[in-house]
Design a protein around this motif. Structure first.
Motif, PDB file in Angstrom:
ATOM      1  N   ALA A  36     -13.764   1.700  -2.533  1.00 29.17           N
ATOM      2  CA  ALA A  36     -14.151   2.715  -3.026  1.00 29.17           C
ATOM      3  C   ALA A  36     -15.504   2.814  -3.640  1.00 29.17           C
ATOM      4  N   ARG A  37     -15.933   1.665  -4.223  1.00 34.90           N
ATOM      5  CA  ARG A  37     -17.327   1.848  -4.596  1.00 34.90           C
ATOM      6  C   ARG A  37     -18.497   1.896  -3.502  1.00 34.90           C
ATOM      7  N   ASN A  38     -18.004   1.772  -2.146  1.00 35.35           N
ATOM      8  CA  ASN A  38     -18.864   2.086  -1.299  1.00 35.35           C
ATOM      9  C   ASN A  38     -18.682   3.422  -0.603  1.00 35.35           C
ATOM     10  N   MET A  39     -17.691   4.307  -1.018  1.00 33.43           N
ATOM     11  CA  MET A  39     -17.270   5.706  -0.648  1.00 33.43           C
ATOM     12  C   MET A  39     -18.581   6.553  -1.412  1.00 33.43           C
ATOM     13  N   THR A  40     -18.744   7.539  -0.587  1.00 31.36           N
ATOM     14  CA  THR A  40     -19.641   8.554  -1.358  1.00 31.36           C
ATOM     15  C   THR A  40     -18.756   9.691  -2.029  1.00 31.36           C
ATOM     16  N   ALA A  41     -19.275  10.386  -2.866  1.00 35.32           N
ATOM     17  CA  ALA A  41     -18.450  11.437  -3.453  1.00 35.32           C
ATOM     18  C   ALA A  41     -17.857  12.465  -2.488  1.00 35.32           C
ATOM     19  N   ASP A  42     -18.737  12.854  -1.439  1.00 36.32           N
ATOM     20  CA  ASP A  42     -18.099  13.735  -0.599  1.00 36.32           C
ATOM     21  C   ASP A  42     -16.950  13.040   0.209  1.00 36.32           C
ATOM     22  N   GLU A  43     -16.978  11.670   0.520  1.00 31.13           N
ATOM     23  CA  GLU A  43     -15.751  11.052   1.076  1.00 31.13           C
ATOM     24  C   GLU A  43     -14.528  10.951   0.223  1.00 31.13           C
ATOM     25  N   ILE A  44     -14.868  10.802  -1.142  1.00 28.15           N
ATOM     26  CA  ILE A  44     -13.659  10.601  -1.965  1.00 28.15           C
ATOM     27  C   ILE A  44     -13.010  12.000  -1.978  1.00 28.15           C
ATOM     28  N   ASN A  45     -13.731  13.108  -2.174  1.00 28.94           N
ATOM     29  CA  ASN A  45     -13.372  14.356  -2.143  1.00 28.94           C
ATOM     30  C   ASN A  45     -12.610  14.469  -0.894  1.00 28.94           C
ATOM     31  N   ALA A  46     -13.006  14.564   0.094  1.00 27.90           N
ATOM     32  CA  ALA A  46     -12.397  14.864   1.614  1.00 27.90           C
ATOM     33  C   ALA A  46     -11.109  14.030   1.810  1.00 27.90           C
ATOM     34  N   SER A  47     -10.983  12.668   1.383  1.00 27.25           N
ATOM     35  CA  SER A  47      -9.858  11.974   1.627  1.00 27.25           C
ATOM     36  C   SER A  47      -8.953  12.381   0.642  1.00 27.25           C
ATOM     37  N   ALA A  48      -9.162  12.785  -0.591  1.00 28.52           N
ATOM     38  CA  ALA A  48      -8.210  13.445  -1.541  1.00 28.52           C
ATOM     39  C   ALA A  48      -7.703  14.501  -1.046  1.00 28.52           C
ATOM     40  N   SER A  49      -8.630  15.588  -0.449  1.00 26.27           N
ATOM     41  CA  SER A  49      -8.202  16.953   0.019  1.00 26.27           C
ATOM     42  C   SER A  49      -7.093  16.617   1.095  1.00 26.27           C
ATOM     43  N   TYR A  50      -7.713  15.756   2.038  1.00 23.98           N
ATOM     44  CA  TYR A  50      -6.820  15.423   3.304  1.00 23.98           C
ATOM     45  C   TYR A  50      -5.184  14.946   2.786  1.00 23.98           C
ATOM     46  N   TYR A  51      -5.043  14.155   2.065  1.00 22.49           N
ATOM     47  CA  TYR A  51      -3.755  13.403   1.692  1.00 22.49           C
ATOM     48  C   TYR A  51      -3.066  14.548   0.820  1.00 22.49           C
ATOM     49  N   ALA A  52      -3.702  15.403   0.342  1.00 21.88           N
ATOM     50  CA  ALA A  52      -3.173  16.283  -0.559  1.00 21.88           C
ATOM     51  C   ALA A  52      -2.470  17.632   0.071  1.00 21.88           C
ATOM     52  N   GLY A  53      -3.152  17.510   1.270  1.00 27.10           N
ATOM     53  CA  GLY A  53      -2.457  18.758   2.307  1.00 27.10           C
ATOM     54  C   GLY A  53      -3.274  19.817   2.508  1.00 27.10           C
ATOM     55  N   SER A  54      -4.577  19.932   1.432  1.00 22.83           N
ATOM     56  CA  SER A  54      -5.247  21.155   1.390  1.00 22.83           C
ATOM     57  C   SER A  54      -6.480  20.698   2.391  1.00 22.83           C
ATOM     58  N   ARG A  55      -6.393  20.833   3.599  1.00 23.23           N
ATOM     59  CA  ARG A  55      -7.124  20.291   4.816  1.00 23.23           C
ATOM     60  C   ARG A  55      -7.938  21.398   5.330  1.00 23.23           C
TER      61      ARG A  55
ATOM     62  N   ALA B 234       0.960  -1.285   0.067  1.00 20.92           N
ATOM     63  CA  ALA B 234       0.108   0.108  -0.122  1.00 20.92           C
ATOM     64  C   ALA B 234       0.868   1.241   0.053  1.00 20.92           C
ATOM     65  N   PRO B 235       0.599   2.199  -0.696  1.00 22.28           N
ATOM     66  CA  PRO B 235       1.566   3.432  -0.975  1.00 22.28           C
ATOM     67  C   PRO B 235       1.391   4.189   0.215  1.00 22.28           C
ATOM     68  N   TRP B 236       2.296   5.203   0.480  1.00 22.47           N
ATOM     69  CA  TRP B 236       2.381   6.296   1.345  1.00 22.47           C
ATOM     70  C   TRP B 236       1.472   7.254   0.480  1.00 22.47           C
ATOM     71  N   LEU B 237       0.617   7.722   1.042  1.00 20.33           N
ATOM     72  CA  LEU B 237      -0.458   8.989   0.106  1.00 20.33           C
ATOM     73  C   LEU B 237       0.018  10.170   0.441  1.00 20.33           C
ATOM     74  N   GLY B 238       0.774  10.719   1.426  1.00 13.83           N
ATOM     75  CA  GLY B 238       0.672  12.046   1.699  1.00 13.83           C
ATOM     76  C   GLY B 238       2.254  12.649   1.549  1.00 13.83           C
ATOM     77  N   PRO B 239       2.125  13.887   1.156  1.00 18.06           N
ATOM     78  CA  PRO B 239       1.321  14.409   0.131  1.00 18.06           C
ATOM     79  C   PRO B 239       1.388  14.208  -1.264  1.00 18.06           C
ATOM     80  N   GLN B 240       0.225  13.947  -1.843  1.00 20.36           N
ATOM     81  CA  GLN B 240      -0.018  13.829  -3.172  1.00 20.36           C
ATOM     82  C   GLN B 240      -1.073  14.696  -3.879  1.00 20.36           C
ATOM     83  N   PRO B 241      -0.716  14.941  -5.208  1.00 21.47           N
ATOM     84  CA  PRO B 241      -1.786  15.814  -5.806  1.00 21.47           C
ATOM     85  C   PRO B 241      -3.253  15.385  -5.956  1.00 21.47           C
ATOM     86  N   ARG B 242      -3.982  16.386  -5.406  1.00 19.49           N
ATOM     87  CA  ARG B 242      -5.396  16.124  -5.165  1.00 19.49           C
ATOM     88  C   ARG B 242      -6.021  15.501  -6.306  1.00 19.49           C
ATOM     89  N   GLU B 243      -5.818  15.899  -7.368  1.00 19.38           N
ATOM     90  CA  GLU B 243      -6.684  15.367  -8.549  1.00 19.38           C
ATOM     91  C   GLU B 243      -6.270  13.842  -8.921  1.00 19.38           C
TER      92      GLU B 243
END
Length: 268
Positions: A249-268, A214-223
């Motif tokens: 991922a198929r059980n995550m909502t769109a808001d959860e995908i956005n929130a987790s991507a933003s968190y690991y990108a550093g834009s918290r 499993a890769p280390w996720l932070g920080p990575q580009p949000r998009e």
């Protein structure tokens, strides 16, 4: 008078005879249903024939069965990389890292001169070597598709992939944003969602614990993070072992995908 009465356990005792007969009939009936009737109702080739039906119900290997159902092949290529704790153990030597640095010159346009991307491509500096190696192997085999990465890994040997992985793992990670308190983490990252079979992201990706491969996720580009989660969710990315990320991922909502991507990108 007691001498004239038949013994309890005797065929001359009608009650004993009737009880034994009823139990015997019930036993034969249950054996017939469990070992013959129900197995024979299966469409699987392993149950065809009386002997095969009985052996299958009893759990006996049928090495003599000449015709068996072929294994089900996946509809899309999946990862064939076997991850072990000691993999790439000898790839951290100076020579391996040096060869990897030379090979990495072809990667600088997308992943930066020192493994830190200035575009929406993953940062590789400080990434776990097994994670990089697995993804490179998957790009080679077609388990993970990319019009850019596929031609880049053509012709690379297994040693080349190991050296590249060792080089990028040896680089210092980019400076992360100031550490946040645990309560600032999105719920999906900190606690997951047990009722939907979603483990906390940090339990595999480094905040709480790490999982091999499993890769280390932070920080990575949000998009980049967002697009990969969406690809896992819709099945267009399918190189996760045992479909773990697709199931999450198929059980995550769109808001959860956005929130987790933003968190690991550093834009918290």
């Amino acid at each position: 008078m007691n001498g004239d009465r038949p013994r309890l356990i005797s065929l001359r005792n009608p009650w004993f005879t009737a009880s034994v007969g009823a139990i015997s009939i019930l036993f034969v009936f249950t054996v017939f249903v469990g070992f013959v009737w129900l197995p024979s109702a299966q469409n699987d080739a392993l149950f065809k024939g009386l002997l095969n039906a009985i052996c299958s119900a009893a759990g006996v290997p049928k090495a003599w069965l000449s015709e068996a159902s072929p294994p089900i092949q996946p509809k899309t290529p999946v990862s064939s990389v076997v991850l072990t704790p000691d993999m790439l153990g000898g790839a951290s030597s100076g020579g391996s890292i040096g060869r990897g640095a030379t090979l990495a010159l072809r990667c600088t346009m997308c992943h930066g001169a020192r493994g830190v991307s200035a575009a929406n491509t993953p940062n590789l500096a400080g990434q776990y070597a097994p994670s990089i190696y697995k993804e490179l192997r998957d790009f080679q085999s077609g388990a993970r598709t990319s019009a850019i990465m596929a031609p880049m890994v053509v012709g690379l040997s297994d040693q080349d992939l190991s050296d590249l992985s060792a080089y990028y793992a040896s680089l210092p990670r980019s400076n992360a944003p100031p550490a946040q308190q645990v309560h600032s983490e999105p719920n999906i990252v900190a606690t997951g969602s047990p009722m939907r079979n979603i483990a906390p992201c940090g339990s595999c990706h480094g905040d709480l614990a790490t999982k091999l491969g499993a890769p280390w996720l932070g920080p990575q580009p949000r998009e980049y993070l967002k697009s990969q989660l969406e690809a896992f969710a819709n099945g267009s990315r399918h190189n996760d072992i045992s479909a773990q990320m697709r199931n999450i991922a198929r059980n995550m909502t769109a808001d959860e995908i956005n929130a987790s991507a933003s968190y690991y990108a550093g834009s918290r």
